[in-house]
Each structure stands twice: as C-alpha cells, then as structure tokens.
Design an enzyme around this catalytic site. Structure first.
Site, PDB file in Angstrom:
ATOM      1  N   ASN A 117       0.817  -1.202   0.000  1.00 46.18           N
ATOM      2  CA  ASN A 117       0.000   0.000   0.000  1.00 46.18           C
ATOM      3  C   ASN A 117       0.860   1.266   0.000  1.00 46.18           C
ATOM      4  OD1 ASN A 117       0.386  -1.600   2.359  1.00 46.18           O
ATOM      5  ND2 ASN A 117      -0.611  -0.036   3.591  1.00 46.18           N
ATOM      6  N   THR A 172      -0.649   9.574 -14.419  1.00 45.26           N
ATOM      7  CA  THR A 172      -1.380  10.347 -15.430  1.00 45.26           C
ATOM      8  C   THR A 172      -2.644   9.614 -15.860  1.00 45.26           C
ATOM      9  OG1 THR A 172       0.749  11.157 -16.207  1.00 45.26           O
ATOM     10  CG2 THR A 172      -1.126  11.526 -17.659  1.00 45.26           C
ATOM     11  N   ASN A 207      -4.511   7.522 -14.146  1.00 50.30           N
ATOM     12  CA  ASN A 207      -5.554   7.673 -13.123  1.00 50.30           C
ATOM     13  C   ASN A 207      -6.075   9.106 -13.063  1.00 50.30           C
ATOM     14  OD1 ASN A 207      -5.685   5.038 -12.421  1.00 50.30           O
ATOM     15  ND2 ASN A 207      -4.733   5.232 -10.421  1.00 50.30           N
ATOM     16  N   CYS A 212      -7.364   4.848  -5.035  1.00 51.22           N
ATOM     17  CA  CYS A 212      -6.267   5.393  -5.847  1.00 51.22           C
ATOM     18  C   CYS A 212      -6.482   6.739  -6.520  1.00 51.22           C
ATOM     19  CB  CYS A 212      -5.868   4.360  -6.888  1.00 51.22           C
ATOM     20  SG  CYS A 212      -5.197   2.877  -6.099  1.00 51.22           S
ATOM     21  N   LYS A 251       1.480   5.997 -15.049  1.00 50.69           N
ATOM     22  CA  LYS A 251       0.468   5.420 -14.159  1.00 50.69           C
ATOM     23  C   LYS A 251      -0.319   6.527 -13.454  1.00 50.69           C
ATOM     24  CE  LYS A 251      -1.978   2.948 -11.517  1.00 50.69           C
ATOM     25  NZ  LYS A 251      -3.127   2.180 -11.944  1.00 50.69           N
ATOM     26  N   GLU A 301       0.342  -1.301 -12.301  1.00 49.49           N
ATOM     27  CA  GLU A 301      -0.843  -2.122 -12.556  1.00 49.49           C
ATOM     28  C   GLU A 301      -2.021  -1.220 -12.921  1.00 49.49           C
ATOM     29  OE1 GLU A 301      -1.173  -5.446 -12.972  1.00 49.49           O
ATOM     30  OE2 GLU A 301      -3.028  -4.562 -13.684  1.00 49.49           O
ATOM     31  N   PRO A 326      -0.545   4.755   0.697  1.00 48.80           N
ATOM     32  CA  PRO A 326      -1.582   5.769   0.930  1.00 48.80           C
ATOM     33  C   PRO A 326      -1.002   7.180   1.035  1.00 48.80           C
ATOM     34  CG  PRO A 326      -1.072   4.617   2.967  1.00 48.80           C
ATOM     35  CD  PRO A 326      -0.259   3.952   1.900  1.00 48.80           C
TER      36      PRO A 326
HETATM   37  P1  NAD Z   1      -3.786  -3.159  -0.096  1.00 50.23           P
HETATM   38  O1  NAD Z   1      -3.742  -2.295   1.086  1.00 50.23           O
HETATM   39  O2  NAD Z   1      -5.028  -3.928  -0.440  1.00 50.23           O
HETATM   40  O3  NAD Z   1      -2.610  -4.260   0.014  1.00 50.23           O
HETATM   41  C1  NAD Z   1      -1.307  -3.972   0.385  1.00 50.23           C
HETATM   42  C2  NAD Z   1      -0.779  -5.113   1.248  1.00 50.23           C
HETATM   43  O4  NAD Z   1       0.618  -4.912   1.490  1.00 50.23           O
HETATM   44  C3  NAD Z   1      -1.439  -5.215   2.620  1.00 50.23           C
HETATM   45  O5  NAD Z   1      -2.032  -6.488   2.783  1.00 50.23           O
HETATM   46  C4  NAD Z   1      -0.279  -4.997   3.615  1.00 50.23           C
HETATM   47  O6  NAD Z   1      -0.391  -5.753   4.799  1.00 50.23           O
HETATM   48  C5  NAD Z   1       0.905  -5.426   2.786  1.00 50.23           C
HETATM   49  N1  NAD Z   1       2.186  -4.912   3.267  1.00 50.23           N
HETATM   50  C6  NAD Z   1       2.513  -3.645   3.629  1.00 50.23           C
HETATM   51  N2  NAD Z   1       3.797  -3.571   3.978  1.00 50.23           N
HETATM   52  C7  NAD Z   1       4.320  -4.812   3.843  1.00 50.23           C
HETATM   53  C8  NAD Z   1       5.616  -5.369   4.055  1.00 50.23           C
HETATM   54  N3  NAD Z   1       6.640  -4.615   4.462  1.00 50.23           N
HETATM   55  N4  NAD Z   1       5.801  -6.687   3.847  1.00 50.23           N
HETATM   56  C9  NAD Z   1       4.773  -7.462   3.439  1.00 50.23           C
HETATM   57  N5  NAD Z   1       3.530  -6.991   3.208  1.00 50.23           N
HETATM   58  C10 NAD Z   1       3.293  -5.674   3.400  1.00 50.23           C
HETATM   59  O7  NAD Z   1      -3.342  -2.266  -1.327  1.00 50.23           O
HETATM   60  P2  NAD Z   1      -3.723  -2.487  -2.874  1.00 50.23           P
HETATM   61  O8  NAD Z   1      -5.076  -1.962  -3.155  1.00 50.23           O
HETATM   62  O9  NAD Z   1      -3.378  -3.883  -3.257  1.00 50.23           O
HETATM   63  O10 NAD Z   1      -2.695  -1.478  -3.557  1.00 50.23           O
HETATM   64  C11 NAD Z   1      -1.315  -1.749  -3.585  1.00 50.23           C
HETATM   65  C12 NAD Z   1      -0.652  -0.775  -4.535  1.00 50.23           C
HETATM   66  O11 NAD Z   1      -1.170  -0.973  -5.857  1.00 50.23           O
HETATM   67  C13 NAD Z   1      -0.892   0.698  -4.220  1.00 50.23           C
HETATM   68  O12 NAD Z   1       0.254   1.419  -4.528  1.00 50.23           O
HETATM   69  C14 NAD Z   1      -2.006   1.089  -5.166  1.00 50.23           C
HETATM   70  O13 NAD Z   1      -1.956   2.458  -5.491  1.00 50.23           O
HETATM   71  C15 NAD Z   1      -1.702   0.257  -6.386  1.00 50.23           C
HETATM   72  N6  NAD Z   1      -2.861  -0.081  -7.223  1.00 50.23           N
HETATM   73  C16 NAD Z   1      -4.036  -0.452  -6.633  1.00 50.23           C
HETATM   74  C17 NAD Z   1      -5.109  -0.824  -7.453  1.00 50.23           C
HETATM   75  C18 NAD Z   1      -6.433  -1.223  -6.863  1.00 50.23           C
HETATM   76  O14 NAD Z   1      -7.362  -1.404  -7.626  1.00 50.23           O
HETATM   77  N7  NAD Z   1      -6.570  -1.389  -5.559  1.00 50.23           N
HETATM   78  C19 NAD Z   1      -4.954  -0.857  -8.841  1.00 50.23           C
HETATM   79  C20 NAD Z   1      -3.718  -0.503  -9.387  1.00 50.23           C
HETATM   80  C21 NAD Z   1      -2.672  -0.125  -8.565  1.00 50.23           C
HETATM   81  C1  UGA Z   2      -9.027   2.773 -11.171  1.00 53.37           C
HETATM   82  C2  UGA Z   2      -8.584   2.686 -12.623  1.00 53.37           C
HETATM   83  O1  UGA Z   2      -9.743   2.498 -13.448  1.00 53.37           O
HETATM   84  C3  UGA Z   2      -7.607   1.544 -12.839  1.00 53.37           C
HETATM   85  O2  UGA Z   2      -7.129   1.550 -14.171  1.00 53.37           O
HETATM   86  C4  UGA Z   2      -6.423   1.713 -11.869  1.00 53.37           C
HETATM   87  O3  UGA Z   2      -5.526   0.635 -12.005  1.00 53.37           O
HETATM   88  C5  UGA Z   2      -6.949   1.779 -10.454  1.00 53.37           C
HETATM   89  O4  UGA Z   2      -7.885   2.876 -10.338  1.00 53.37           O
HETATM   90  C6  UGA Z   2      -5.873   2.039  -9.448  1.00 53.37           C
HETATM   91  O5  UGA Z   2      -4.819   2.515  -9.758  1.00 53.37           O
HETATM   92  O6  UGA Z   2      -6.214   1.760  -8.287  1.00 53.37           O
HETATM   93  P1  UGA Z   2     -10.759   1.492  -9.644  1.00 53.37           P
HETATM   94  O7  UGA Z   2     -10.567   2.653  -8.734  1.00 53.37           O
HETATM   95  O8  UGA Z   2     -10.630   0.136  -9.083  1.00 53.37           O
HETATM   96  O9  UGA Z   2      -9.738   1.581 -10.860  1.00 53.37           O
HETATM   97  O10 UGA Z   2     -12.205   1.557 -10.307  1.00 53.37           O
HETATM   98  P2  UGA Z   2     -12.835   2.481 -11.467  1.00 53.37           P
HETATM   99  O11 UGA Z   2     -13.672   1.632 -12.320  1.00 53.37           O
HETATM  100  O12 UGA Z   2     -11.827   3.307 -12.139  1.00 53.37           O
HETATM  101  O13 UGA Z   2     -13.813   3.424 -10.636  1.00 53.37           O
HETATM  102  C7  UGA Z   2     -13.307   4.434  -9.792  1.00 53.37           C
HETATM  103  C8  UGA Z   2     -14.469   5.287  -9.296  1.00 53.37           C
HETATM  104  O14 UGA Z   2     -15.027   6.048 -10.355  1.00 53.37           O
HETATM  105  C9  UGA Z   2     -15.630   4.474  -8.718  1.00 53.37           C
HETATM  106  O15 UGA Z   2     -16.141   5.116  -7.586  1.00 53.37           O
HETATM  107  C10 UGA Z   2     -16.640   4.447  -9.838  1.00 53.37           C
HETATM  108  O16 UGA Z   2     -17.963   4.258  -9.412  1.00 53.37           O
HETATM  109  C11 UGA Z   2     -16.426   5.824 -10.444  1.00 53.37           C
HETATM  110  N1  UGA Z   2     -16.856   5.903 -11.853  1.00 53.37           N
HETATM  111  C12 UGA Z   2     -16.239   5.166 -12.799  1.00 53.37           C
HETATM  112  C13 UGA Z   2     -17.884   6.774 -12.184  1.00 53.37           C
HETATM  113  O17 UGA Z   2     -18.461   7.474 -11.329  1.00 53.37           O
HETATM  114  N2  UGA Z   2     -18.259   6.849 -13.510  1.00 53.37           N
HETATM  115  C14 UGA Z   2     -17.669   6.126 -14.479  1.00 53.37           C
HETATM  116  O18 UGA Z   2     -18.060   6.265 -15.663  1.00 53.37           O
HETATM  117  C15 UGA Z   2     -16.626   5.260 -14.115  1.00 53.37           C
END
Ligand code: NAD
Ligand code: UGA
Length: 482
Positions: free
Chosen positions: A94, A226, A228, A280, A224, A169, A96
């Site tokens: 994570n 940009t 988002n 994100c 990435k 990702e 944040p």
């Molecule tokens: P998350 O909080 O669901 O998962 C992160 C995990 O990492 C947690 O389970 C935590 O316990 C673990 N962790 C933290 N420090 C650690 C350590 N030192 N050793 C081992 N484990 C450790 O977060 P997420 O939603 O999976 O997001 C991870 C990253 O991916 C973020 O940078 C986020 O911006 C990016 N991202 C998220 C999404 C998404 O849809 N959630 C999509 C694309 C990119």
């Molecule tokens: C978003 C991006 O779509 C992913 O490509 C990216 O990897 C990810 O963030 C990330 O970096 O975490 P996510 O947040 O999981 O994915 O979901 P989205 O489908 O993008 O929706 C985000 C928010 O926008 C939601 O609250 C959704 O309801 C809202 N949304 C989406 C709208 O209000 N209108 C739309 O047309 C689309």
C-alpha cells in the site's frame, strides 16, 4: 543472454498483489508464485479452504485461486524465505497519502515500500529483479535503487545484485480478473534490457507482444499517475455537467451518449455518479499535485487539485439534495442506503462516496439502514467512525430509539417498512430488479427514491407513486403530489 526465471515473489497480498499473482500463476504453470504479507489474518483468509472467505471479492477470482493455490501459487507470511528464493520480486504494498509530516495530505507515504526494499536488500540472494507494482510517485525507483545498491556493496562474497523496474498495474476493482487477462497494455519501465525482457517473458504467456510497452523508468511511473488522473478528471467533468443538466432540464445520460459517439472522446467512463471513490484516484492525483508543487508548477498543481476539490463538492451536493427534497429536514427520518462499496462487484469501501454522504445524512439526524451485498457491518463502522444502533431483527426493525443520527446494518432488503426514502449509491445488479410497487406500500408517503447511479427505471418508480430524483436528470427531477 536470457535471464532464467523460476520463482516469483510478491510482497503485499492486497487488491493488486492477490489477483495479479493469481492470474499470472494460472497463465504460467511452469513458474512458482509466492505471495507474502505481514498481515497474518489476510494470509489466513487467502489460504481459507472456503473460497467465499477470500479477503477480496472479485468476480472470477475464486475459480482461479482454486485452480492454482498450493500448486504453483502460495500465500504465506514467510517473507524471508520467499525473498531468498525469488528471481523476480514484485513490490505491491500500500502507498496511501501521508497523514503527517512533510507532504502530508498530498504525497504518498512510502514507509511500506521502503520496508519492503530493506527486506529485499537483507534476504535476497544472487541477482534479483525488483519490480515496482505499487503506484509510486515519480522517481521512487531511485529510493529503492539506493537501498538495494547499498546492499550490493555490502554483500561481500554473496554477491547480491539487482535491477529495478517499474511495472504499474492498471486493473480496476470489480473487473480485475478480466483486466489482467486482457490488458489494454502492459507497461515496463527500466534501464536494464535483460531484466525488462525477462519480465516481459512472463506476460508474453498470454499478452500479445504489441501490447507490451517499454519506456524509461520515470515515464512508466508518471504514466500510471497520469492515467488515473485523466480517468478521474473525466468523471469530475461529467459530474459537473450533471449539475448543469438538473437546472436546465437536460439529461446527463443523453449528453454522455451524444459526446461519447465522438471517437475522439469515446463512450467509456462517462457515467455520472456520486463522485469517484476507491483507494487510488484521489491519492494519485494528489501525488501529481505534490510533484507539480515541488517543481514550482503552481498552475499545474491547481489544475489537478481542482479535480479532487470538485469531487468532494459533488459528494456533498448529493446529501444536500436529499435534505432539500425531503422538506429541508431528515431528522429522525428512516433512509435506506443501497450500496456502500465504492463501485459494484467489489467489497472495497476505501474513499467510497457513501462514506461522506452517509456521514452528512447522519449529521442531519437521519436514521440510516445500510445494505450492501458484499460490505460488512464492521467495515461500515470503521468507515463512518460511528457505532451502529441496534442490529435490525424481526422485533426491532420498525423501531428506533429517539437518539438523532444513527445507522443500522442489514443483511437483506427486507428493510422498507416505514422508510421515508431510499438512496442508491452503488450500482449493484440486484438493485435494478427492486419491485417498487410492492415496496412503496410499506413506505411512509410521500416517499422518495434518490438514484445516484442511474440504475432504476423511472417509470417503475412513478408507477409505484413514489417521488423520484436521479442524478443529472433535469427532465424527471419532479415531485409527484400524492
Ligand atoms: P492493499 O492495502 O489492499 O494491500 C497492500 C498489502 O501490502 C497489505 O495487505 C499490507 O499488509 C501489505 N504490506 C505492507 N507492507 C508490507 C511489508 N513490508 N511486507 C509485506 N507486506 C506488506 O493495497 P492495494 O489496493 O493492493 O494497492 C497496492 C498498490 O497498488 C498501491 O500502490 C495502489 O496504489 C496500487 N494499485 C491499486 C489498485 C487497486 O485497484 N486497488 C490498482 C492498481 C494499482
Ligand atoms: C481505477 C482505474 O480504473 C484503474 O485503471 C487503476 O488501475 C486503479 O484505479 C488504481 O490505480 O487503483 P478502480 O478505482 O478500481 O480503478 O475503479 P474504477 O472503475 O476506475 O472506478 C473508480 C471510481 O469512479 C468508482 O467510484 C466508480 O464508481 C467511479 N466511476 C467510474 C464513475 O463514477 N463513472 C464512471 O463512468 C466510471
């Protein structure tokens, strides 16, 4: 010379690490994937025999975990062993927004990334490719590199060495498996061609070569953020138009359809809703704002910050509309909240618009009954920072004590008795089939249906004799006199 790859480690078993490694394991049966995390409870859930208890709800995930778990996909807390074994390590922890100190409120807190890099530096053996999978501020790879290169120098006879790559990702929650199986592109940023090629070999098992893009490491990190930022900005843009539609008599769905036909604009991501949520969008835009401010680009920072500012305003706007339409007061009125997740098909509530909207309504004195098919009462309690009032059960479902502003949780939709209004905040499929004619009989008339997701058929609600409001609909923003 090709770098041989056999063992993959992923640090972080969250919404990205878990599904990503599961899909990779299913596509690459010849490779071993060890997903590790410091969170024992999370790892125990990943290993739960009951696949409905996985820590993440994601359509299609259960089946893939079932096929791969304990074959070539392993979840554990043994970080040391997984790092020692690994040829490639994905850092997927994570990131944040910082809450304290320098850059608080904008820049990412990199303490989990740094801790992971230190673990890699400590336990890795021989040559290791380290991949940033987490979304990181531009030039974070430099921090990771510095930590790893100092371990290289210290490694003596062991001869540790590293290449650092960025491989952000792009999956979205709710469609993660599909996004991973059919990605629009895979982005690999780095300097070491051998390492970039080795990583691309994993993806080539199922991704066409022309979808794998190679860039320098900073471009990859910035792309990435940009991506988002553009997506979030698009949602704020259409939500801003929804407000104009409501006062002018236009309909935002019609406007979206019309502009989406322009191939330069495209039709996706034009659904007006209660404001973007998710872990994100806000965090990544604020990162961009921080970056721009750091380099003295004040106007650039202001431009992107306005997207977040607008989103907050838009969420507030929804709660204000609910209050205004209900004769200016919702004190002690029973309002049903349908959906708490930040979007459908996920149990994730991070930054969900429902959090601010529910808090506002509770502040106004309403009694909320919250139902979401995948979000637990505990999670809602954490998000609202307010204990639920008595659980709803047969005896007390119609009864409220007179304390102002409270909420209860329901595990089903049998909650319409004596309700004054319904507010739809997440676009779950099951909400589309509600029988309004039947339920209207249970509600306190004149009652309202507020649809912030445009998933309800206005005609059905009208037929039931309920007042109906939906976002961005200047035409049906009407009151029925009953
Ligand atoms: P998350 O909080 O669901 O998962 C992160 C995990 O990492 C947690 O389970 C935590 O316990 C673990 N962790 C933290 N420090 C650690 C350590 N030192 N050793 C081992 N484990 C450790 O977060 P997420 O939603 O999976 O997001 C991870 C990253 O991916 C973020 O940078 C986020 O911006 C990016 N991202 C998220 C999404 C998404 O849809 N959630 C999509 C694309 C990119
Ligand atoms: C978003 C991006 O779509 C992913 O490509 C990216 O990897 C990810 O963030 C990330 O970096 O975490 P996510 O947040 O999981 O994915 O979901 P989205 O489908 O993008 O929706 C985000 C928010 O926008 C939601 O609250 C959704 O309801 C809202 N949304 C989406 C709208 O209000 N209108 C739309 O047309 C689309």
């Amino acid at each position: 010379m090709e770098i041989p790859i056999k063992n993959i480690c992923c640090i972080g078993a969250g919404y990205v690490g878990g599904p990503t490694m599961t899909v990779m394991a299913s596509k690459c049966p010849h490779l071993n994937f060890n997903v590790v995390d410091i969170n024992e409870e999370r790892i125990a859930s990943w290993n739960n025999k009951n696949l409905s208890e996985l820590p993440i709800f994601e359509p299609g995930l259960k089946d893939l975990v079932n096929k791969t778990r304990n074959k070539n996909l392993f979840f554990s807390t043994n970080i040391k062993e997984a790092i020692e074994l690994a040829d490639i390590i994905f850092i997927s922890v994570n990131t944040p927004t910082k809450t304290k100190g320098l850059g608080a409120g904008k820049s990412s807190d990199l303490k989990w990334v740094e801790a992971s890099a230190r673990e890699v530096a400590r336990y890795s053996k021989g040559y290791t490719i380290v991949v940033e999978k987490s979304t990181l501020p531009v030039r974070t790879a430099e921090v990771i590199q510095k930590i790893l290169y100092s371990a290289e120098k210290d490694s003596g006879k062991e001869k540790k060495s590293f290449s650092v790559l960025s491989n952000p990702e792009f999956l979205a929650e709710g469609t993660a498996i599909k996004d991973l199986e059919y990605p629009d592109r895979v982005l690999i940023g780095g300097e070491n061609e051998g390492a970039m090629l080795a990583l691309s070999q994993i993806y080539k098992a199922w991704v066409a070569e022309d979808k794998i893009l190679f860039t320098n490491i900073w471009s990859s990190e910035l792309a990435k953020l940009t991506s988002n930022a553009f997506l979030a900005q698009r949602i704020s843009s259409i939500n801003s138009i929804s407000a104009i539609c409501e006062v002018t008599g236009a309909d935002v769905r019609e406007v979206s359809r019309a502009i989406g036909k322009d191939s330069r604009i495209g039709s996706k991501f034009l659904d007006s809703g209660p404001g973007f949520g998710g872990s994100c969008f806000k965090k990544d835009i604020l990162n961009l704002v921080y970056l721009a401010e750091y380099y003295g680009l004040v106007e650039v920072a202001q431009f992107w910050e306005s997207v977040v500012y607008f989103n907050n305003w838009h969420q507030r706007r929804i709660s204000q509309i609910v209050v205004k339409k209900m004769f200016g007061t919702i004190s002690q009125k029973k309002i049903i909240i349908l959906g708490f997740a930040f979007k459908a098909n996920t149990n994730d509530t991070r930054e969900s618009a429902a959090i601010n909207i529910c808090k506002d309504l509770i502040d106004e004195g309403a009694h909320l009954i919250i139902y979401d098919p995948k979000v637990s009462s505990n999670q809602i309690e954490k998000d609202l920072e307010i204990c639920p009032s008595k659980e709803l059960d047969e005896e007390n479902k119609n009864h409220f004590n007179k304390r102002v502003g409270q909420w209860s949780f329901s595990t089903n939709l049998d909650i319409f008795e004596n309700a004054h209004a319904v507010l739809i905040l997440t676009e779950w499929e099951e909400f589309k089939n509600i029988n309004w004619v039947k339920l209207a009989k249970k509600m306190v008339l004149p009652a309202w249906v507020f649809d912030a997701r445009s998933i309800i058929d206005p005609e059905e609600v009208k037929k039931a004799g309920l007042n109906f409001w939906r976002l961005g609909d200047g035409k049906t923003d009407m009151e029925i006199n009953i």
